[in-house]
Design an enzyme around this catalytic site. Structure first.
Site, PDB file in Angstrom:
ATOM      1  N   GLU A  32       0.892  -1.173   0.000  1.00 12.98           N
ATOM      2  CA  GLU A  32       0.000   0.000   0.000  1.00 12.98           C
ATOM      3  C   GLU A  32       0.919   1.209   0.000  1.00 12.98           C
ATOM      4  O   GLU A  32       1.491   1.568   1.027  1.00 12.98           O
ATOM      5  CB  GLU A  32      -0.892  -0.032   1.251  1.00 12.98           C
ATOM      6  CG  GLU A  32      -1.751   1.203   1.417  1.00 12.98           C
ATOM      7  CD  GLU A  32      -2.312   1.324   2.838  1.00 12.98           C
ATOM      8  OE1 GLU A  32      -2.595   0.310   3.498  1.00 12.98           O
ATOM      9  OE2 GLU A  32      -2.462   2.475   3.293  1.00 12.98           O
ATOM     10  N   ARG A  36       1.629  10.176   0.991  1.00 10.95           N
ATOM     11  CA  ARG A  36       2.146  11.074   2.030  1.00 10.95           C
ATOM     12  C   ARG A  36       3.401  11.752   1.538  1.00 10.95           C
ATOM     13  O   ARG A  36       4.011  12.535   2.255  1.00 10.95           O
ATOM     14  CB  ARG A  36       2.492  10.270   3.287  1.00 10.95           C
ATOM     15  CG  ARG A  36       1.281   9.647   3.884  1.00 10.95           C
ATOM     16  CD  ARG A  36       1.621   8.862   5.105  1.00 10.95           C
ATOM     17  NE  ARG A  36       0.518   7.979   5.400  1.00 10.95           N
ATOM     18  CZ  ARG A  36       0.460   7.188   6.432  1.00 10.95           C
ATOM     19  NH1 ARG A  36       1.447   7.159   7.302  1.00 10.95           N
ATOM     20  NH2 ARG A  36      -0.585   6.422   6.608  1.00 10.95           N
ATOM     21  N   LYS A 120     -10.937  -0.650   6.992  1.00  6.62           N
ATOM     22  CA  LYS A 120      -9.688  -0.517   7.744  1.00  6.62           C
ATOM     23  C   LYS A 120     -10.062  -0.050   9.154  1.00  6.62           C
ATOM     24  O   LYS A 120     -10.917   0.832   9.310  1.00  6.62           O
ATOM     25  CB  LYS A 120      -8.811   0.519   7.040  1.00  6.62           C
ATOM     26  CG  LYS A 120      -7.571   0.941   7.790  1.00  6.62           C
ATOM     27  CD  LYS A 120      -6.701   1.850   6.925  1.00  6.62           C
ATOM     28  CE  LYS A 120      -5.557   2.430   7.730  1.00  6.62           C
ATOM     29  NZ  LYS A 120      -4.523   3.049   6.892  1.00  6.62           N
TER      30      LYS A 120
HETATM   31  C1  3PG Z   1      -1.352   3.835   8.383  1.00  8.13           C
HETATM   32  O1  3PG Z   1      -1.551   4.869   7.804  1.00  8.13           O
HETATM   33  O2  3PG Z   1      -1.977   2.812   8.068  1.00  8.13           O
HETATM   34  C2  3PG Z   1      -0.457   3.846   9.565  1.00  8.13           C
HETATM   35  O3  3PG Z   1       0.466   4.858   9.519  1.00  8.13           O
HETATM   36  C3  3PG Z   1       0.214   2.553   9.840  1.00  8.13           C
HETATM   37  O4  3PG Z   1       0.409   2.514  11.190  1.00  8.13           O
HETATM   38  P1  3PG Z   1       1.693   1.847  11.802  1.00  8.13           P
HETATM   39  O5  3PG Z   1       2.852   2.677  11.339  1.00  8.13           O
HETATM   40  O6  3PG Z   1       1.493   1.864  13.287  1.00  8.13           O
HETATM   41  O7  3PG Z   1       1.771   0.438  11.256  1.00  8.13           O
END
Ligand code: 3PG
Length: 185
Positions: A32, A36, A120
């Site tokens: 994914e 960003r 999600k």
């Molecule tokens: C996301 O956007 O899905 C998160 O930043 C992922 O979270 P994590 O870094 O705690 O896995």
């Protein structure tokens, strides 16, 4: 759908090969790539072209324009931190899976109204973790969840053991894969 969804942040296009190769070597055939960073769309296009055996999607898609850009680049699934009806509409029309972030009953009901049954659950650790998922599954037995945010090796197994969890998302998959690649050098 893939069981593990690495949340990938690509700061520079040149990092794409290293990250995707590390994931593949770690037996993860999905990424994914998040909106960003400025090169997200370019990275998705590169990944879709050079890694045809991987499922390449777009994450952090927060509006219709980003969704269009991601799909034009070749994303085959879309993930958002929250629920965007505009993004859902585009994905529905194109037959593209869309996984919006939903953590409340109202958000889940909004997703269901848009024909979405896999959401999600983000940030999973902040919004009650597995306990919350179990509570939400009582009124919404038809819904599957992708817990993401704060999931790592210490808690992944308890999430995976719950049958309403269809996949796990997280940046730790990338971290792990890169660390392993370094260690194997
Ligand atoms: C996301 O956007 O899905 C998160 O930043 C992922 O979270 P994590 O870094 O705690 O896995």
């Amino acid at each position: 759908m893939e069981k593990f969804i690495p949340v990938v942040v690509i700061k520079e296009l040149a990092e794409t090969d290293r990250i995707l190769t590390a994931l593949k070597n770690n037996n993860i055939h999905c990424a994914e790539i998040t909106f960003r960073t400025a090169c997200a769309a370019e990275a998705i296009a590169y990944a879709a072209q050079h890694y045809p055996d991987m499922k390449i999607g777009a994450g952090t898609v927060i509006n219709a324009a980003q969704c269009e850009t991601a799909l034009a680049a070749g994303a085959t699934f879309i993930v958002s931190p929250g629920l965007s009806p505009a993004v859902a509409e585009i994905c529905n029309a194109r037959g593209i899976p869309y996984y919006p972030g939903c953590v409340t009953p109202t958000e889940i009901m909004a997703a269901l109204e848009l024909g979405i049954t896999t959401v999600k659950f983000f940030p999973a650790n902040i919004y009650g973790g597995l306990k919350a998922l179990k509570a939400l599954s009582a009124p919404f037995p038809q819904v599957k969840f992708i817990p993401t945010g704060g999931v790592d090796r210490s808690n992944i197994d308890e999430f995976l053991a719950f049958d309403k969890v269809s996949a796990i998302g997280g940046s730790f998959f990338v971290k792990e894969a890169l660390e392993k690649m370094e260690a194997d050098k």
